[in-house]
Design a protein around this motif. Structure first.
Motif, PDB file in Angstrom:
ATOM      1  N   ARG A 340      56.977  -2.136 -55.553  1.00  0.00           N
ATOM      2  CA  ARG A 340      55.537  -1.897 -55.529  1.00  0.00           C
ATOM      3  C   ARG A 340      55.054  -1.670 -54.115  1.00  0.00           C
ATOM      4  NH1 ARG A 340      52.605  -6.107 -59.749  1.00  0.00           N
ATOM      5  NH2 ARG A 340      53.253  -5.073 -61.667  1.00  0.00           N
ATOM      6  N   SER A 341      53.970  -0.906 -54.007  1.00  0.00           N
ATOM      7  CA  SER A 341      53.349  -0.701 -52.705  1.00  0.00           C
ATOM      8  C   SER A 341      51.847  -0.544 -52.877  1.00  0.00           C
ATOM      9  CB  SER A 341      53.921   0.545 -52.018  1.00  0.00           C
ATOM     10  OG  SER A 341      53.550   1.709 -52.725  1.00  0.00           O
ATOM     11  N   HIS A 342      51.114  -0.984 -51.868  1.00  0.00           N
ATOM     12  CA  HIS A 342      49.654  -0.841 -51.875  1.00  0.00           C
ATOM     13  C   HIS A 342      49.218  -0.380 -50.499  1.00  0.00           C
ATOM     14  CE1 HIS A 342      45.410  -1.545 -52.616  1.00  0.00           C
ATOM     15  NE2 HIS A 342      45.359  -2.238 -51.494  1.00  0.00           N
ATOM     16  N   GLU A 343      48.306   0.592 -50.473  1.00  0.00           N
ATOM     17  CA  GLU A 343      47.813   1.117 -49.210  1.00  0.00           C
ATOM     18  C   GLU A 343      46.292   1.157 -49.225  1.00  0.00           C
ATOM     19  OE1 GLU A 343      48.141   5.213 -46.536  1.00  0.00           O
ATOM     20  OE2 GLU A 343      49.825   4.557 -47.787  1.00  0.00           O
ATOM     21  N   SER A 344      45.684   0.593 -48.179  1.00  0.00           N
ATOM     22  CA  SER A 344      44.231   0.652 -47.995  1.00  0.00           C
ATOM     23  C   SER A 344      43.955   1.425 -46.721  1.00  0.00           C
ATOM     24  CB  SER A 344      43.626  -0.755 -47.886  1.00  0.00           C
ATOM     25  OG  SER A 344      43.732  -1.449 -49.107  1.00  0.00           O
ATOM     26  N   GLN A 345      43.208   2.523 -46.837  1.00  0.00           N
ATOM     27  CA  GLN A 345      42.820   3.302 -45.672  1.00  0.00           C
ATOM     28  C   GLN A 345      41.315   3.156 -45.471  1.00  0.00           C
ATOM     29  OE1 GLN A 345      44.253   7.277 -45.393  1.00  0.00           O
ATOM     30  NE2 GLN A 345      46.256   6.813 -46.256  1.00  0.00           N
ATOM     31  N   THR A 346      40.909   2.773 -44.271  1.00  0.00           N
ATOM     32  CA  THR A 346      39.503   2.521 -43.985  1.00  0.00           C
ATOM     33  C   THR A 346      39.076   3.299 -42.749  1.00  0.00           C
ATOM     34  OG1 THR A 346      39.709   0.281 -44.884  1.00  0.00           O
ATOM     35  CG2 THR A 346      37.754   0.761 -43.568  1.00  0.00           C
ATOM     36  N   ALA A 347      38.073   4.150 -42.905  1.00  0.00           N
ATOM     37  CA  ALA A 347      37.482   4.858 -41.771  1.00  0.00           C
ATOM     38  C   ALA A 347      36.401   3.963 -41.173  1.00  0.00           C
ATOM     39  CB  ALA A 347      36.890   6.187 -42.220  1.00  0.00           C
ATOM     40  N   VAL A 348      36.574   3.565 -39.927  1.00  0.00           N
ATOM     41  CA  VAL A 348      35.651   2.645 -39.262  1.00  0.00           C
ATOM     42  C   VAL A 348      34.882   3.385 -38.178  1.00  0.00           C
ATOM     43  CG1 VAL A 348      35.476   0.591 -37.805  1.00  0.00           C
ATOM     44  CG2 VAL A 348      37.048   0.614 -39.756  1.00  0.00           C
ATOM     45  N   ASN A 349      33.566   3.281 -38.236  1.00  0.00           N
ATOM     46  CA  ASN A 349      32.700   3.881 -37.217  1.00  0.00           C
ATOM     47  C   ASN A 349      31.941   2.766 -36.515  1.00  0.00           C
ATOM     48  OD1 ASN A 349      31.244   5.923 -35.758  1.00  0.00           O
ATOM     49  ND2 ASN A 349      29.518   5.560 -37.131  1.00  0.00           N
ATOM     50  N   ILE A 350      32.176   2.582 -35.219  1.00  0.00           N
ATOM     51  CA  ILE A 350      31.493   1.564 -34.420  1.00  0.00           C
ATOM     52  C   ILE A 350      30.381   2.232 -33.626  1.00  0.00           C
ATOM     53  CG2 ILE A 350      31.759  -0.263 -32.718  1.00  0.00           C
ATOM     54  CD1 ILE A 350      33.375  -0.738 -35.225  1.00  0.00           C
ATOM     55  N   THR A 351      29.134   1.824 -33.875  1.00  0.00           N
ATOM     56  CA  THR A 351      28.000   2.393 -33.170  1.00  0.00           C
ATOM     57  C   THR A 351      27.831   1.693 -31.834  1.00  0.00           C
ATOM     58  OG1 THR A 351      26.918   2.848 -35.288  1.00  0.00           O
ATOM     59  CG2 THR A 351      25.533   2.918 -33.310  1.00  0.00           C
ATOM     60  N   SER A 352      27.755   2.458 -30.766  1.00  0.00           N
ATOM     61  CA  SER A 352      27.626   1.871 -29.437  1.00  0.00           C
ATOM     62  C   SER A 352      26.227   1.329 -29.211  1.00  0.00           C
ATOM     63  CB  SER A 352      27.953   2.903 -28.359  1.00  0.00           C
ATOM     64  OG  SER A 352      26.972   3.930 -28.342  1.00  0.00           O
ATOM     65  N   LEU A 353      26.099   0.326 -28.353  1.00  0.00           N
ATOM     66  CA  LEU A 353      24.796  -0.262 -28.038  1.00  0.00           C
ATOM     67  C   LEU A 353      23.897   0.753 -27.366  1.00  0.00           C
ATOM     68  CD1 LEU A 353      25.949  -3.771 -26.746  1.00  0.00           C
ATOM     69  CD2 LEU A 353      25.056  -3.181 -29.003  1.00  0.00           C
ATOM     70  N   ALA A 354      24.479   1.645 -26.558  1.00  0.00           N
ATOM     71  CA  ALA A 354      23.674   2.656 -25.881  1.00  0.00           C
ATOM     72  C   ALA A 354      23.051   3.598 -26.890  1.00  0.00           C
ATOM     73  CB  ALA A 354      24.550   3.445 -24.910  1.00  0.00           C
ATOM     74  N   HIS A 355      23.804   3.921 -27.949  1.00  0.00           N
ATOM     75  CA  HIS A 355      23.267   4.802 -28.996  1.00  0.00           C
ATOM     76  C   HIS A 355      22.142   4.110 -29.753  1.00  0.00           C
ATOM     77  CE1 HIS A 355      23.153   7.709 -32.275  1.00  0.00           C
ATOM     78  NE2 HIS A 355      23.272   6.697 -33.124  1.00  0.00           N
ATOM     79  N   GLU A 356      22.350   2.800 -30.078  1.00  0.00           N
ATOM     80  CA  GLU A 356      21.345   2.074 -30.836  1.00  0.00           C
ATOM     81  C   GLU A 356      20.034   1.960 -30.057  1.00  0.00           C
ATOM     82  OE1 GLU A 356      22.994  -1.675 -31.920  1.00  0.00           O
ATOM     83  OE2 GLU A 356      23.768  -0.878 -33.803  1.00  0.00           O
ATOM     84  N   SER A 357      20.102   1.833 -28.725  1.00  0.00           N
ATOM     85  CA  SER A 357      18.890   1.676 -27.940  1.00  0.00           C
ATOM     86  C   SER A 357      18.067   2.928 -27.868  1.00  0.00           C
ATOM     87  CB  SER A 357      19.261   1.217 -26.512  1.00  0.00           C
ATOM     88  OG  SER A 357      20.036   2.229 -25.873  1.00  0.00           O
ATOM     89  N   THR A 358      18.706   4.099 -28.166  1.00  0.00           N
ATOM     90  CA  THR A 358      17.971   5.364 -28.114  1.00  0.00           C
ATOM     91  C   THR A 358      17.418   5.759 -29.464  1.00  0.00           C
ATOM     92  OG1 THR A 358      20.016   6.616 -28.501  1.00  0.00           O
ATOM     93  CG2 THR A 358      19.403   6.174 -26.203  1.00  0.00           C
ATOM     94  N   VAL A 359      17.813   5.024 -30.523  1.00  0.00           N
ATOM     95  CA  VAL A 359      17.355   5.350 -31.863  1.00  0.00           C
ATOM     96  C   VAL A 359      15.937   4.867 -32.081  1.00  0.00           C
ATOM     97  CG1 VAL A 359      17.767   5.014 -34.311  1.00  0.00           C
ATOM     98  CG2 VAL A 359      19.687   5.328 -32.772  1.00  0.00           C
TER      99      VAL A 359
END
Length: 359
Positions: A340-359
């Motif tokens: 048996r085999s199991h695979e989990s693929q996860t696309a992770v997006n980390i928002t930078s603090l500099a980006h959040e401050s301009t939103v």
């Protein structure tokens, strides 16, 4: 592990959010507040989000279409019988502006559009949640049967909603004419059975049955290999599952990337890898060998894996203070045992603090 077929299926799949409680916004061009969509697991508890700016003394009401689901304070109107004893809103969270509804023991009848109404004096705010209910695939069985008077290869799964998609292939490739039946059981969940005639003119052949869920990005792949040696047929099986998810988080905030194995096994190995966005070179984060009970963590201080929890089938990885430039990319968890085999693929997006401050 991590076969090319599974990677192709993962790349073609629609990305969805994680933790079996999936919420995302649907973009609308009408200028209205977009609905929130939530996918709830069948027979499990689910949270329907609703937030507001608290000033004190607000009245909270939840509706499904025109039926009252929950009200606080309780008035003369009573909730629909379908929801009696199954709904609640935390009074403590309400004071903080969180009127999210806890819906217990979700069933197919709970699907639909819900309205959260917050009222005080003459002011009133409404938001809407669309609820889907899913019973995920837990296993796929592939076997040779003789119930129809001739030999067939049968692929089956039970208790799934919505009805999954089933496809067949063989190695080497051959022309196939499978017959698939999807029958709802007494709970409204689907029992699926797909059959094809066993190919007797092949001395070495692998039958591959692929089952895809309809709501989430979940793929199961079961294979059965027949090899004829000295007129004796040897049969071997391999079951594999793949789940593709997406996670968005803020820079510096710890969070968990899920990897839960849908089956129980004693001897297995687990490997976490990471591929930085814009590159194609995966790096190993950590590995675990259950037989030796040995955990090797290459990201010590940056990622954490609980060996005791892994033994119970939960290989979820905790990222510690992730940074946008260093941790945005694809994380792959592979768990493998003898057959048996199991695979989990996860696309992770980390928002930078500099980006959040301009939103």
């Amino acid at each position: 592990m991590g076969t090319p077929a599974l990677h192709v299926m993962a790349a073609a799949a629609v990305q969805v959010s994680t933790c079996f409680l999936l919420a995302w916004l649907i973009t609308e061009t009408s200028g209205k507040t977009p609905d929130i969509q939530v996918a709830c697991l069948f027979s499990k508890d689910c949270i329907l989000p609703c937030s507001f700016k608290p000033t004190g003394g607000e009245e909270v009401q939840w509706f499904k279409q025109y039926d009252l689901v929950y009200s606080l304070p309780q008035g003369s109107d009573h909730p629909s019988e379908q929801f009696v004893g199954r709904t609640s809103v935390s009074a403590q969270q309400l004071a903080l502006g969180n009127a999210s509804l806890l819906l217990q023991r979700c069933g197919l009848q709970d699907r639909g559009r819900y309205k959260c109404r917050i009222a005080k004096a003459k002011e009133e705010n409404e938001s809407f949640v669309i609820v889907k209910v899913e019973a995920p695939i837990h296993s796929v069985n592939l076997e040779v049967t003789r119930l129809s008077g001739f030999e067939e290869v049968k692929c089956s799964t039970q208790g799934v909603y919505p009805a999954p998609r089933v496809s067949w292939s063989t190695e080497p490739p051959t022309l196939l004419k499978p017959v698939t039946r999807k029958i709802p059981n007494r709970l409204g969940l689907y029992d699926v059975e797909s059959k094809l005639k066993r190919l007797r003119d092949q001395s070495n052949i692998t039958y591959i049955c692929t089952v895809n869920s309809s709501y989430s990005n979940q793929t199961w792949r079961a294979s059965l290999t027949e090899t004829v040696i000295n007129d004796i047929t040897l049969t071997s099986k391999l079951d594999s599952s793949l789940v593709w998810t997406e996670v968005n988080s803020a820079e510096g905030k710890d969070f968990t990337i899920p990897c839960k194995v849908p089956w129980v096994t004693r001897n297995f190995s687990l490997t976490w890898t990471f591929t930085l966005t814009g590159t194609n070179k995966p790096t190993v984060i950590c590995t675990y060998d259950s037989e030796a009970q040995l955990l090797t963590n290459q990201w010590e201080g940056r990622a954490w894996l609980d060996a005791l929890v892994v033994q119970a089938g939960d290989g979820s990885l905790r990222l510690l203070s992730p940074q946008s430039a260093e941790n945005t990319g694809t994380y792959i968890c592979i768990v493998s045992s003898l057959q048996r085999s199991h695979e989990s693929q996860t696309a992770v997006n980390i928002t930078s603090l500099a980006h959040e401050s301009t939103v």
